[in-house]
Design a protein around this motif. Structure first.
Motif, PDB file in Angstrom:
ATOM      1  N   TYR A  47      32.054  24.963  45.067  1.00 48.77           N
ATOM      2  CA  TYR A  47      33.229  25.786  44.849  1.00 48.77           C
ATOM      3  C   TYR A  47      33.108  27.119  45.565  1.00 48.77           C
ATOM      4  O   TYR A  47      32.028  27.552  45.934  1.00 48.77           O
ATOM      5  CB  TYR A  47      33.525  25.981  43.361  1.00 48.77           C
ATOM      6  N   PHE A  48      34.276  27.732  45.791  1.00 51.23           N
ATOM      7  CA  PHE A  48      34.384  29.026  46.455  1.00 51.23           C
ATOM      8  C   PHE A  48      34.829  30.077  45.447  1.00 51.23           C
ATOM      9  O   PHE A  48      35.589  29.775  44.522  1.00 51.23           O
ATOM     10  CB  PHE A  48      35.470  28.993  47.542  1.00 51.23           C
ATOM     11  N   TYR A  49      34.419  31.321  45.671  1.00 51.52           N
ATOM     12  CA  TYR A  49      34.963  32.457  44.940  1.00 51.52           C
ATOM     13  C   TYR A  49      34.681  33.713  45.751  1.00 51.52           C
ATOM     14  O   TYR A  49      33.863  33.703  46.674  1.00 51.52           O
ATOM     15  CB  TYR A  49      34.388  32.566  43.522  1.00 51.52           C
ATOM     16  N   LEU A  50      35.386  34.796  45.421  1.00 46.84           N
ATOM     17  CA  LEU A  50      35.136  36.086  46.055  1.00 46.84           C
ATOM     18  C   LEU A  50      34.200  36.891  45.167  1.00 46.84           C
ATOM     19  O   LEU A  50      34.403  36.988  43.962  1.00 46.84           O
ATOM     20  CB  LEU A  50      36.435  36.878  46.228  1.00 46.84           C
ATOM     21  N   LEU A  51      33.190  37.476  45.776  1.00 45.54           N
ATOM     22  CA  LEU A  51      32.249  38.326  45.062  1.00 45.54           C
ATOM     23  C   LEU A  51      32.388  39.738  45.625  1.00 45.54           C
ATOM     24  O   LEU A  51      31.974  39.999  46.755  1.00 45.54           O
ATOM     25  CB  LEU A  51      30.820  37.817  45.247  1.00 45.54           C
ATOM     26  N   PRO A  52      33.025  40.639  44.862  1.00 50.14           N
ATOM     27  CA  PRO A  52      33.199  42.006  45.359  1.00 50.14           C
ATOM     28  C   PRO A  52      31.862  42.722  45.482  1.00 50.14           C
ATOM     29  O   PRO A  52      31.019  42.631  44.594  1.00 50.14           O
ATOM     30  CB  PRO A  52      34.065  42.680  44.284  1.00 50.14           C
ATOM     31  N   SER A  53      31.668  43.428  46.598  1.00 50.19           N
ATOM     32  CA  SER A  53      30.471  44.237  46.762  1.00 50.19           C
ATOM     33  C   SER A  53      30.825  45.721  46.670  1.00 50.19           C
ATOM     34  O   SER A  53      29.962  46.569  46.672  1.00 50.19           O
ATOM     35  CB  SER A  53      29.787  43.930  48.100  1.00 50.19           C
ATOM     36  N   GLY A  54      32.100  46.010  46.587  1.00 48.57           N
ATOM     37  CA  GLY A  54      32.583  47.381  46.419  1.00 48.57           C
ATOM     38  C   GLY A  54      33.717  47.368  45.417  1.00 48.57           C
ATOM     39  O   GLY A  54      33.887  46.418  44.665  1.00 48.57           O
ATOM     40  N   ASP A  55      34.524  48.429  45.433  1.00 52.93           N
ATOM     41  CA  ASP A  55      35.618  48.499  44.464  1.00 52.93           C
ATOM     42  C   ASP A  55      36.993  48.424  45.124  1.00 52.93           C
ATOM     43  O   ASP A  55      38.005  48.730  44.505  1.00 52.93           O
ATOM     44  CB  ASP A  55      35.502  49.758  43.612  1.00 52.93           C
ATOM     45  N   ARG A  56      37.055  47.979  46.363  1.00 52.38           N
ATOM     46  CA  ARG A  56      38.339  47.935  47.056  1.00 52.38           C
ATOM     47  C   ARG A  56      39.292  46.909  46.452  1.00 52.38           C
ATOM     48  O   ARG A  56      40.487  47.142  46.372  1.00 52.38           O
ATOM     49  CB  ARG A  56      38.135  47.643  48.541  1.00 52.38           C
ATOM     50  N   LEU A  57      38.782  45.768  46.035  1.00 54.27           N
ATOM     51  CA  LEU A  57      39.632  44.755  45.403  1.00 54.27           C
ATOM     52  C   LEU A  57      39.500  44.746  43.889  1.00 54.27           C
ATOM     53  O   LEU A  57      40.199  44.019  43.221  1.00 54.27           O
ATOM     54  CB  LEU A  57      39.293  43.354  45.933  1.00 54.27           C
ATOM     55  N   GLY A  58      38.615  45.524  43.368  1.00 47.78           N
ATOM     56  CA  GLY A  58      38.422  45.536  41.924  1.00 47.78           C
ATOM     57  C   GLY A  58      37.456  44.444  41.499  1.00 47.78           C
ATOM     58  O   GLY A  58      37.120  43.546  42.258  1.00 47.78           O
ATOM     59  N   ARG A  59      37.053  44.537  40.282  1.00 47.97           N
ATOM     60  CA  ARG A  59      36.056  43.613  39.748  1.00 47.97           C
ATOM     61  C   ARG A  59      36.461  43.304  38.313  1.00 47.97           C
ATOM     62  O   ARG A  59      36.816  44.189  37.565  1.00 47.97           O
ATOM     63  CB  ARG A  59      34.697  44.293  39.783  1.00 47.97           C
ATOM     64  N   ARG A  60      36.409  42.057  37.965  1.00 51.05           N
ATOM     65  CA  ARG A  60      36.746  41.649  36.604  1.00 51.05           C
ATOM     66  C   ARG A  60      35.590  40.841  36.044  1.00 51.05           C
ATOM     67  O   ARG A  60      35.061  39.965  36.702  1.00 51.05           O
ATOM     68  CB  ARG A  60      38.004  40.782  36.590  1.00 51.05           C
ATOM     69  N   HIS A  61      35.214  41.165  34.825  1.00 50.10           N
ATOM     70  CA  HIS A  61      34.163  40.421  34.143  1.00 50.10           C
ATOM     71  C   HIS A  61      34.800  39.594  33.046  1.00 50.10           C
ATOM     72  O   HIS A  61      35.809  39.977  32.463  1.00 50.10           O
ATOM     73  CB  HIS A  61      33.122  41.365  33.548  1.00 50.10           C
ATOM     74  N   LEU A  62      34.191  38.480  32.761  1.00 50.96           N
ATOM     75  CA  LEU A  62      34.676  37.664  31.667  1.00 50.96           C
ATOM     76  C   LEU A  62      34.495  38.417  30.356  1.00 50.96           C
ATOM     77  O   LEU A  62      33.502  39.124  30.165  1.00 50.96           O
ATOM     78  CB  LEU A  62      33.906  36.344  31.595  1.00 50.96           C
ATOM     79  N   SER A  63      35.460  38.268  29.469  1.00 54.55           N
ATOM     80  CA  SER A  63      35.359  38.893  28.154  1.00 54.55           C
ATOM     81  C   SER A  63      34.326  38.151  27.315  1.00 54.55           C
ATOM     82  O   SER A  63      33.888  37.039  27.659  1.00 54.55           O
ATOM     83  CB  SER A  63      36.718  38.859  27.455  1.00 54.55           C
ATOM     84  N   THR A  64      33.960  38.748  26.198  1.00 58.65           N
ATOM     85  CA  THR A  64      33.030  38.104  25.275  1.00 58.65           C
ATOM     86  C   THR A  64      33.583  36.760  24.819  1.00 58.65           C
ATOM     87  O   THR A  64      32.858  35.762  24.775  1.00 58.65           O
ATOM     88  CB  THR A  64      32.765  39.022  24.062  1.00 58.65           C
ATOM     89  N   ALA A  65      34.879  36.729  24.493  1.00 54.71           N
ATOM     90  CA  ALA A  65      35.504  35.478  24.040  1.00 54.71           C
ATOM     91  C   ALA A  65      35.444  34.423  25.140  1.00 54.71           C
ATOM     92  O   ALA A  65      35.131  33.255  24.872  1.00 54.71           O
ATOM     93  CB  ALA A  65      36.948  35.723  23.618  1.00 54.71           C
ATOM     94  N   GLU A  66      35.726  34.801  26.385  1.00 55.47           N
ATOM     95  CA  GLU A  66      35.704  33.846  27.496  1.00 55.47           C
ATOM     96  C   GLU A  66      34.301  33.309  27.731  1.00 55.47           C
ATOM     97  O   GLU A  66      34.119  32.110  27.955  1.00 55.47           O
ATOM     98  CB  GLU A  66      36.262  34.503  28.764  1.00 55.47           C
TER      99      GLU A  66
END
Length: 199
Positions: free
Chosen positions: A66-85
């Motif tokens: 699978y593919f995904y984007l891994l941000p190395s800076g803050d230009r696109l923002g970063r989202r973490h999974l919540s505790t519930a997720e």
């Protein structure tokens, strides 16, 4: 770049698959082999990798498909999974290992998921984990809140490509990217869901 059927980045961007694929990646979706965008990404990756690097991201292709984007800076923002997720994702991973789930084509009904969650951490702990700001809830209200939070977590994991959602609130068999939770189930993560590869 000779591996690609696209001659240039311009040709990739003009392809009808690009807008939806790009938006999905930027929203944190993990695109596996069963996703319609997967073949496009395989073909266009050599052109897209430099593009996403300019935005401070790495286009990651995992060996398990699978593919995904891994941000190395803050230009696109970063989202973490919540505790519930994270909790729901790891519990689903455990459910997928259960032979009874395999007999059901890998689908996990919401009731089974809720029972497994309660069995793993207990009803009171589950209510506190999914409602940390609430001091005291009525039993009926807390059960409804837990059901709602779990359903929302399944929906969000489906949006990100970690689970297939068939019946609303239920989780279907895991796509390639959902296998990531098998790894996370074996190694403890931070409560914030700040694990590698969560996009």
């Amino acid at each position: 770049m000779s591996d690609s059927s696209f001659e240039s980045l311009e040709a990739v961007i003009q392809d009808e698959s690009f807008p939806d694929t790009d938006l999905a990646l930027r929203r944190g979706r993990h695109i596996g082999r069963d996703d319609p965008s997967y073949d496009f990404l395989v073909d266009a990756a050599s052109h897209l990798e430099p593009l996403y690097r300019r935005f401070g991201c790495e286009l990651v292709q995992r060996s398990d498909g699978y593919f995904y984007l891994l941000p190395s800076g803050d230009r696109l923002g970063r989202r973490h999974l919540s505790t519930a997720e994270m909790l729901v994702g790891q519990t689903l991973a455990l459910c997928y290992l259960d032979p009874a789930t395999l007999e059901q084509s890998g689908a996990v009904p919401r009731e089974v998921l809720l029972q497994r969650l309660v069995g793993l951490i207990g009803q009171e702990s589950l209510v506190r984990t999914l409602n940390p700001r609430r001091k005291r809830l009525l039993e009926r209200v807390s059960e409804e809140t837990v059901r709602k939070q779990v359903g929302e977590a399944v929906r969000r994991l489906a949006d990100l490509g970690f689970v297939d959602s068939g019946v609303p609130g239920d989780a279907g068999p895991p796509p390639d990217s959902g296998v990531q939770f098998f790894e996370a189930s074996c190694e403890p993560c931070a409560p914030s869901g700040d694990c590698p590869g969560t996009g």
